[in-house]
Design a protein around this motif. Structure first.
Motif, mmCIF file in Angstrom:
data_model
loop_
_atom_site.group_PDB
_atom_site.id
_atom_site.type_symbol
_atom_site.label_atom_id
_atom_site.label_comp_id
_atom_site.label_asym_id
_atom_site.label_seq_id
_atom_site.Cartn_x
_atom_site.Cartn_y
_atom_site.Cartn_z
ATOM 1 N N LEU A 126 34.202 -6.709 -21.533
ATOM 2 C CA LEU A 126 35.798 -6.940 -21.775
ATOM 3 C C LEU A 126 36.211 -5.545 -22.351
ATOM 4 C CD1 LEU A 126 36.347 -10.494 -22.413
ATOM 5 C CD2 LEU A 126 36.625 -9.291 -20.000
ATOM 6 N N ALA A 127 35.504 -5.167 -23.590
ATOM 7 C CA ALA A 127 35.718 -4.013 -24.172
ATOM 8 C C ALA A 127 35.677 -2.785 -23.350
ATOM 9 C CB ALA A 127 34.930 -4.063 -25.337
ATOM 10 N N ASP A 128 34.678 -2.595 -22.738
ATOM 11 C CA ASP A 128 34.331 -1.488 -21.879
ATOM 12 C C ASP A 128 35.436 -1.354 -20.827
ATOM 13 O OD1 ASP A 128 33.242 0.890 -20.935
ATOM 14 O OD2 ASP A 128 31.766 -0.338 -19.440
ATOM 15 N N ALA A 129 35.817 -2.477 -20.105
ATOM 16 C CA ALA A 129 37.139 -2.643 -19.134
ATOM 17 C C ALA A 129 38.187 -2.119 -19.837
ATOM 18 C CB ALA A 129 36.834 -3.853 -18.388
ATOM 19 N N GLN A 130 38.571 -2.555 -21.170
ATOM 20 C CA GLN A 130 39.716 -2.206 -21.755
ATOM 21 C C GLN A 130 39.708 -0.558 -21.910
ATOM 22 O OE1 GLN A 130 40.618 -3.075 -25.948
ATOM 23 N NE2 GLN A 130 42.439 -4.190 -25.057
ATOM 24 N N THR A 131 38.655 -0.106 -22.326
ATOM 25 C CA THR A 131 38.384 1.227 -23.091
ATOM 26 C C THR A 131 38.389 2.184 -21.526
ATOM 27 O OG1 THR A 131 37.313 0.604 -24.679
ATOM 28 C CG2 THR A 131 37.137 2.998 -24.085
ATOM 29 N N ARG A 132 37.598 1.993 -20.797
ATOM 30 C CA ARG A 132 37.505 2.868 -19.683
ATOM 31 C C ARG A 132 38.176 2.551 -18.145
ATOM 32 N NH1 ARG A 132 31.870 4.638 -17.980
ATOM 33 N NH2 ARG A 132 31.281 2.226 -18.227
ATOM 34 N N GLY A 133 38.406 1.225 -18.090
ATOM 35 C CA GLY A 133 39.155 0.859 -16.777
ATOM 36 C C GLY A 133 38.012 -0.260 -16.136
ATOM 37 N N VAL A 134 38.602 -1.184 -15.499
ATOM 38 C CA VAL A 134 37.536 -2.183 -14.910
ATOM 39 C C VAL A 134 36.814 -1.556 -13.926
ATOM 40 C CG1 VAL A 134 37.704 -4.319 -13.310
ATOM 41 C CG2 VAL A 134 39.557 -3.878 -15.293
ATOM 42 N N ARG A 135 37.375 -0.701 -13.035
ATOM 43 C CA ARG A 135 36.241 -0.187 -12.007
ATOM 44 C C ARG A 135 35.198 0.649 -12.882
ATOM 45 N NH1 ARG A 135 36.558 1.294 -6.793
ATOM 46 N NH2 ARG A 135 38.547 0.351 -6.589
ATOM 47 N N GLU A 136 35.209 1.335 -13.743
ATOM 48 C CA GLU A 136 34.228 1.987 -14.394
ATOM 49 C C GLU A 136 33.177 1.188 -15.170
ATOM 50 O OE1 GLU A 136 33.294 5.066 -14.324
ATOM 51 O OE2 GLU A 136 34.906 5.480 -12.641
ATOM 52 N N ALA A 137 33.894 0.008 -15.654
ATOM 53 C CA ALA A 137 32.930 -0.897 -16.271
ATOM 54 C C ALA A 137 32.148 -1.482 -15.291
ATOM 55 C CB ALA A 137 33.753 -2.013 -17.069
ATOM 56 N N LEU A 138 32.673 -1.952 -14.306
ATOM 57 C CA LEU A 138 31.834 -2.309 -13.188
ATOM 58 C C LEU A 138 30.743 -1.575 -12.519
ATOM 59 C CD1 LEU A 138 34.742 -4.677 -11.347
ATOM 60 C CD2 LEU A 138 32.727 -5.483 -12.349
ATOM 61 N N ARG A 139 31.058 -0.218 -12.310
ATOM 62 C CA ARG A 139 30.270 0.656 -11.706
ATOM 63 C C ARG A 139 28.925 0.728 -12.597
ATOM 64 N NH1 ARG A 139 33.158 5.542 -11.108
ATOM 65 N NH2 ARG A 139 33.825 4.866 -9.066
ATOM 66 N N ALA A 140 29.226 0.652 -14.177
ATOM 67 C CA ALA A 140 28.085 0.725 -15.178
ATOM 68 C C ALA A 140 26.961 -0.361 -14.800
ATOM 69 C CB ALA A 140 28.431 0.848 -16.306
ATOM 70 N N LEU A 141 27.483 -1.335 -13.970
ATOM 71 C CA LEU A 141 26.604 -2.498 -13.853
ATOM 72 C C LEU A 141 26.413 -2.539 -12.322
ATOM 73 C CD1 LEU A 141 28.691 -5.102 -15.801
ATOM 74 C CD2 LEU A 141 26.484 -4.069 -16.629
ATOM 75 N N ASN A 142 26.697 -1.577 -11.612
ATOM 76 C CA ASN A 142 26.296 -1.574 -10.101
ATOM 77 C C ASN A 142 27.208 -2.503 -9.393
ATOM 78 O OD1 ASN A 142 24.585 0.699 -10.053
ATOM 79 N ND2 ASN A 142 22.925 -0.629 -10.716
ATOM 80 N N LEU A 143 28.386 -2.936 -9.703
ATOM 81 C CA LEU A 143 29.047 -4.065 -9.348
ATOM 82 C C LEU A 143 30.538 -3.442 -9.070
ATOM 83 C CD1 LEU A 143 28.301 -6.903 -11.797
ATOM 84 C CD2 LEU A 143 27.455 -6.652 -9.467
ATOM 85 N N GLU A 144 30.542 -2.142 -8.391
ATOM 86 C CA GLU A 144 31.927 -1.782 -8.296
ATOM 87 C C GLU A 144 32.515 -2.282 -7.090
ATOM 88 O OE1 GLU A 144 33.755 2.829 -7.357
ATOM 89 O OE2 GLU A 144 31.497 2.803 -7.678
#
Length: 294
Positions: A126-144
């Motif tokens: 949630l913190a990553d999604a707020q900082t970098r955006g949902v797409r980038e946070a999901l991409r980091a987990l291979n869930l884009e």
């Protein structure tokens, strides 16, 4: 409770902290007796050779009080028998659970390792999604591919990352609490992950920790040993009273933790979550005592 699969509760003789916790030498063979005089290859040591030192092993934890669940269980039984109206016995049940059944707030939190780990991963995402955006946070987990999907679909897709195991009771509790959190997102007004505020992040974590602690207490007390009201509304009231009581403690613990750690960096998330769990149990103990004395 909720969608929980209850069982009769653990045996009273189970140690408060498992004996294998922290034992990194469990696979080694037994050390030779200090006085047998044998060297590493079974031959007598040379004259003047130093005898090998046996490895230091952690002490075996003392056996827990076999009656440690009885106080919490009997008070919760009386609370359930009142159709959820006897708040004093609810307070006594929760207070007895923390102080006696679990051995204090620190040990209560320690027994929820999988839940604390899952909570940290959830808060970290949630913190990553707020900082970098949902797409980038999901991409980091291979869930884009989940980007742009409804929030419930995103959270369902994150389940194996947030709760990677389900083989132990604690892992099952962690996953079950996460599922119950997803179910409640809409009713809490949490519908757009892209616009989450810090307060909404706290609400998600608050829901998760509440469900996890509730399930831990119910599994430990053993809800199969507690006679619930036959009336559906009364049974629901019992569950809701317990959940609201726990959520109050979790909310207070989160408020304290945020005041002490206003800038939550990725490196601090796990310690932040650990502190919230321990503080929540301490607050529940205090709230329980206060409720019981009224």
């Amino acid at each position: 409770m909720g969608t929980s699969t209850a069982y009769g509760g653990p045996g009273g003789g189970t140690p408060l902290i498992p004996s294998w916790l922290g034992d990194t030498d469990s696979g080694s063979s037994p050390a030779a007796s200090p006085g047998d005089g044998a060297g590493p290859d079974g031959q007598p040591p040379a004259d003047g050779a130093t005898q090998p030192t046996p490895p230091i092993r952690p002490p075996i934890p003392r056996a827990a009080d076999p009656q440690r669940f009885s106080g919490a269980r009997s008070n919760f039984t009386r609370f359930a028998g009142s159709d959820g109206n006897d708040r004093a016995n609810l307070g006594r049940a929760v207070s007895k659970y923390v102080s006696t059944s679990a051995g204090g707030s620190r040990q209560a939190a320690q027994r929820m390792g999988a839940s604390r780990g899952a909570g940290a991963r959830l808060l970290g995402f949630l913190a990553d999604a707020q900082t970098r955006g949902v797409r980038e946070a999901l991409r980091a987990l291979n869930l884009e591919s989940l980007a742009g999907r409804p929030i419930t679909e995103i959270f369902v897709g994150l389940a194996d990352y947030i709760c990677p195991g389900a083989g132990t009771v604690d892992e099952g509790i962690a996953r079950e609490a996460y599922i119950e959190t997803i179910v409640e997102l809409a009713s809490e007004g949490l519908t757009d992950l892209a616009t989450f505020t810090l307060d909404q992040m706290q609400t998600v974590f608050e829901l998760y920790a509440t469900h996890a602690i509730e399930a831990r207490i119910c599994n430990d007390i053993g809800t199969k040993a507690v006679t619930m009201p036959t009336d559906v509304q009364a049974a629901h009231r019992v569950e809701q009273q317990l959940r609201d009581f726990i959520r109050g403690g979790v909310s207070d613990a989160l408020t304290r933790a945020r005041a002490e750690t206003p800038n939550l960096t990725p490196e601090r998330i796990q310690s932040f979550v650990d502190a919230v769990y321990e503080s929540a149990f301490a607050i529940l103990h205090t709230l329980g005592d206060a409720e019981a004395s009224q």
